[in-house]
Design a protein around this motif. Structure first.
Motif, PDB file in Angstrom:
ATOM      1  N   VAL A  35      -0.255   7.085  13.750  1.00  0.00           N
ATOM      2  CA  VAL A  35       1.172   6.909  14.049  1.00  0.00           C
ATOM      3  C   VAL A  35       1.730   5.611  13.469  1.00  0.00           C
ATOM      4  N   PRO A  36       1.039   4.461  13.580  1.00  0.00           N
ATOM      5  CA  PRO A  36       1.572   3.245  12.948  1.00  0.00           C
ATOM      6  C   PRO A  36       1.772   3.413  11.440  1.00  0.00           C
ATOM      7  N   GLY A  37       0.830   4.078  10.782  1.00  0.00           N
ATOM      8  CA  GLY A  37       0.987   4.323   9.358  1.00  0.00           C
ATOM      9  C   GLY A  37       2.199   5.190   9.072  1.00  0.00           C
ATOM     10  N   THR A  38       2.444   6.171   9.926  1.00  0.00           N
ATOM     11  CA  THR A  38       3.601   7.045   9.760  1.00  0.00           C
ATOM     12  C   THR A  38       4.901   6.262   9.863  1.00  0.00           C
ATOM     13  N   ARG A  39       4.990   5.381  10.881  1.00  0.00           N
ATOM     14  CA  ARG A  39       6.201   4.572  11.066  1.00  0.00           C
ATOM     15  C   ARG A  39       6.447   3.652   9.867  1.00  0.00           C
ATOM     16  N   ALA A  40       5.387   2.992   9.416  1.00  0.00           N
ATOM     17  CA  ALA A  40       5.541   2.049   8.312  1.00  0.00           C
ATOM     18  C   ALA A  40       5.938   2.764   7.025  1.00  0.00           C
ATOM     19  N   ALA A  41       5.325   3.926   6.761  1.00  0.00           N
ATOM     20  CA  ALA A  41       5.677   4.692   5.570  1.00  0.00           C
ATOM     21  C   ALA A  41       7.126   5.165   5.641  1.00  0.00           C
ATOM     22  N   THR A  42       7.568   5.568   6.826  1.00  0.00           N
ATOM     23  CA  THR A  42       8.952   6.005   7.002  1.00  0.00           C
ATOM     24  C   THR A  42       9.930   4.891   6.663  1.00  0.00           C
ATOM     25  N   VAL A  95       6.749   9.553  -8.464  1.00  0.00           N
ATOM     26  CA  VAL A  95       7.096   9.460  -9.892  1.00  0.00           C
ATOM     27  C   VAL A  95       6.908  10.799 -10.606  1.00  0.00           C
ATOM     28  N   PRO A  96       5.733  11.458 -10.512  1.00  0.00           N
ATOM     29  CA  PRO A  96       5.635  12.770 -11.142  1.00  0.00           C
ATOM     30  C   PRO A  96       6.577  13.798 -10.520  1.00  0.00           C
ATOM     31  N   THR A  97       6.779  13.705  -9.192  1.00  0.00           N
ATOM     32  CA  THR A  97       7.704  14.622  -8.541  1.00  0.00           C
ATOM     33  C   THR A  97       9.125  14.400  -9.037  1.00  0.00           C
ATOM     34  N   ALA A 134       0.832  -1.202   0.000  1.00  0.00           N
ATOM     35  CA  ALA A 134       0.000   0.000   0.000  1.00  0.00           C
ATOM     36  C   ALA A 134       0.866   1.251   0.000  1.00  0.00           C
ATOM     37  N   HIS A 135       1.932   1.267   0.758  1.00  0.00           N
ATOM     38  CA  HIS A 135       2.809   2.428   0.784  1.00  0.00           C
ATOM     39  C   HIS A 135       3.570   2.585  -0.520  1.00  0.00           C
ATOM     40  N   ASP A 136       3.921   1.461  -1.154  1.00  0.00           N
ATOM     41  CA  ASP A 136       4.569   1.573  -2.460  1.00  0.00           C
ATOM     42  C   ASP A 136       3.668   2.314  -3.437  1.00  0.00           C
ATOM     43  N   ARG A 137       2.380   1.998  -3.418  1.00  0.00           N
ATOM     44  CA  ARG A 137       1.459   2.693  -4.318  1.00  0.00           C
ATOM     45  C   ARG A 137       1.397   4.183  -3.993  1.00  0.00           C
ATOM     46  N   GLU A 138       1.315   4.513  -2.712  1.00  0.00           N
ATOM     47  CA  GLU A 138       1.297   5.926  -2.311  1.00  0.00           C
ATOM     48  C   GLU A 138       2.576   6.639  -2.724  1.00  0.00           C
ATOM     49  N   ILE A 139       3.702   6.004  -2.438  1.00  0.00           N
ATOM     50  CA  ILE A 139       4.990   6.619  -2.742  1.00  0.00           C
ATOM     51  C   ILE A 139       5.129   6.849  -4.239  1.00  0.00           C
TER      52      ILE A 139
END
Length: 450
Positions: A306-313, A23-25, A13-18
């Motif tokens: 917060v868990p989402g923040t840690r995992a995305a980091t 990619v455009p950035t 899920a984070h790969d898709r967000e990232i």
């Protein structure tokens, strides 16, 4: 609101967000150094002195832009938090005030920069041959400063609203226009280095106009006044002050590096200009993940996850390392041909190749540094970033000055030593950022950071 997921699905899920944001950035960021390299290649046809002048003036202009980067980064973090909390209108209001602040700062920079231009060029150690080119380019390009800062603020608003596509379109169109104008004015019309500067002014002004139109439409859609708000201007300025201090420290490092290279010789400053632009190209590419991190982390903290923040980091740091390793391989593969577009001088070409070996080896570490910097910025942890940048700058300065003191005239190793000192600075930044990210003081949730 994002919800915590199990470890394996969460990673995907984070790969898709990232990727959706990065990619455009990536293409937007990589466009700038690519077309700056085009400028360098075009100006390089005018000779070593003109290319060195572009290098000196370019560092001054880049410093001016960099110390105002809070207009983009601070806006991205603030708007992303309001977006995560569901207050889109509040984010647009913040964006309108950021555009006004950008215009005011840009106008002040033009008024102050024009009389100070000769002193700035001299401070960077430009030789008598290089200085006239640097001064001419600097004074013309200063006229684009208000437009440049408006582009920064507008980009920050849209990225905070999770829109990375519109900034990509504007960036690519602006830089394509800049490249075409530069080639036409310098080579076709024979305007010299002044043609390159005027191309920048025209292209930046067109980009700024687009953001003003986009912001105006968003304000009308959400019934936000286009008039500046004194409280909003004060809030945007105060929120960006720590980022300003952080960026000043970073730019002092870049300016000192350029000043030392200029004092090593004209060949060295010409080679440094090319190598620094190539390094910037790679760093800007990795910065795509960092800027995606600003948007994602701000949104997750705004939503209280917060868990989402840690995992995305964690996932973004992994991507930083992987991209850095890929760039190491890429630079080594391109090394034999890298100097060809920029110079026919064999000594300058040799210096470029030597420095690029150092650039290649530092890429994985640079990836981690860029990503962690973006993550903490997205969390609104600007005060820590300011102090960390100050201390790492103090680590770098004696190393750079030691290179200048220890390098005999005519040595081919001074510029390589200078870039090794630059690598020490990157490593020091990595230590301070990783230490902070492992703790929890930066994980402050809510629509605004106290």
């Amino acid at each position: 609101m994002p919800t915590p997921l199990s470890a394996a699905p969460f990673r995907h899920a984070h790969d898709r967000e990232i990727f959706r944001l990065a990619v455009p950035t990536f293409f937007a960021l990589v466009a700038e150094p690519l077309f700056l390299l085009t400028d360098s290649a075009v100006v390089g046809t005018l000779g070593t002195a003109a290319l060195g002048g572009l290098g000196v003036a370019g560092q001054i202009l880049t410093t001016l832009a960099a110390v105002c980067i809070f207009l983009a980064y601070g806006t991205t973090a603030a708007v992303a938090r309001t977006y995560g909390a569901g207050d889109i209108a509040g984010g647009v209001r913040h964006g309108v005030d950021a555009l006004w602040l950008a215009a005011l700062i840009g106008g002040a920079a033009v008024l102050a920069g024009w009389p100070l231009a000769p002193w700035l060029v001299d401070t960077l150690g430009a030789s008598p041959d290089v200085a006239p080119h640097a001064l001419l380019y600097l004074r013309i390009s200063l006229l684009s400063t208000p437009a440049l800062l408006i582009v920064m603020a507008g980009t920050g608003v849209l990225r905070g609203l999770q829109d990375a596509t519109t900034p990509l379109v504007v960036a690519v169109a602006s830089y394509l226009g800049n490249a075409a104008l530069c080639i036409t004015m310098v080579l076709g019309l024979g305007m010299g280095i002044a043609g390159s500067a005027w191309a920048t002014v025209i292209a930046q002004s067109a980009g700024a106009l687009v953001y003003v139109v986009v912001a105006g439409r968003a304000a009308r859609r959400h019934r936000i006044s286009l008039a500046p708000s004194l409280a909003g201007l004060r809030s945007a300025a105060s929120a960006g002050f720590a980022l300003f201090l952080r960026t000043v420290s970073l730019r002092i490092v870049a300016l000192v590096t350029t000043a030392v290279a200029a004092r090593l010789g004209d060949d060295e400053i010409a080679a440094h200009q090319v190598a620094f632009q190539m390094w910037s190209l790679l760093v800007f590419a990795m910065d795509a993940i960092a800027i995606a991190g600003q948007s994602i982390i701000g949104r997750y903290l705004g939503a209280g996850d917060v868990p989402g923040t840690r995992a995305a980091t964690r996932r973004m740091v992994e991507w930083g390392v992987l991209v850095g390793l890929a760039f190491t391989v890429l630079v080594f593969a391109a090394l034999p041909w890298a100097p060809a577009p920029f110079t026919s001088d064999p000594r300058v070409a040799g210096l470029i190749m030597s420095v690029l070996v150092v650039v290649a080896l530092m890429q994985p570490l640079s990836g981690v540094v860029m990503v962690l910097d973006g993550i903490l910025m997205g969390a609104g942890d600007q005060r820590y970033l300011a102090w960390a940048s100050l201390w790492t700058m103090l680590v770098f300065l004696p190393c750079a000055l030691l290179v200048l003191w220890a390098t005999p005239d005519g040595s081919n190793f001074g510029l390589v030593g200078l870039w090794l000192a630059f690598t020490v600075w990157i490593a020091a930044r990595g230590v301070t950022l990783a230490t902070r990210a492992r703790g929890g003081a930066w994980l402050v949730v809510g629509a605004t950071r106290p």
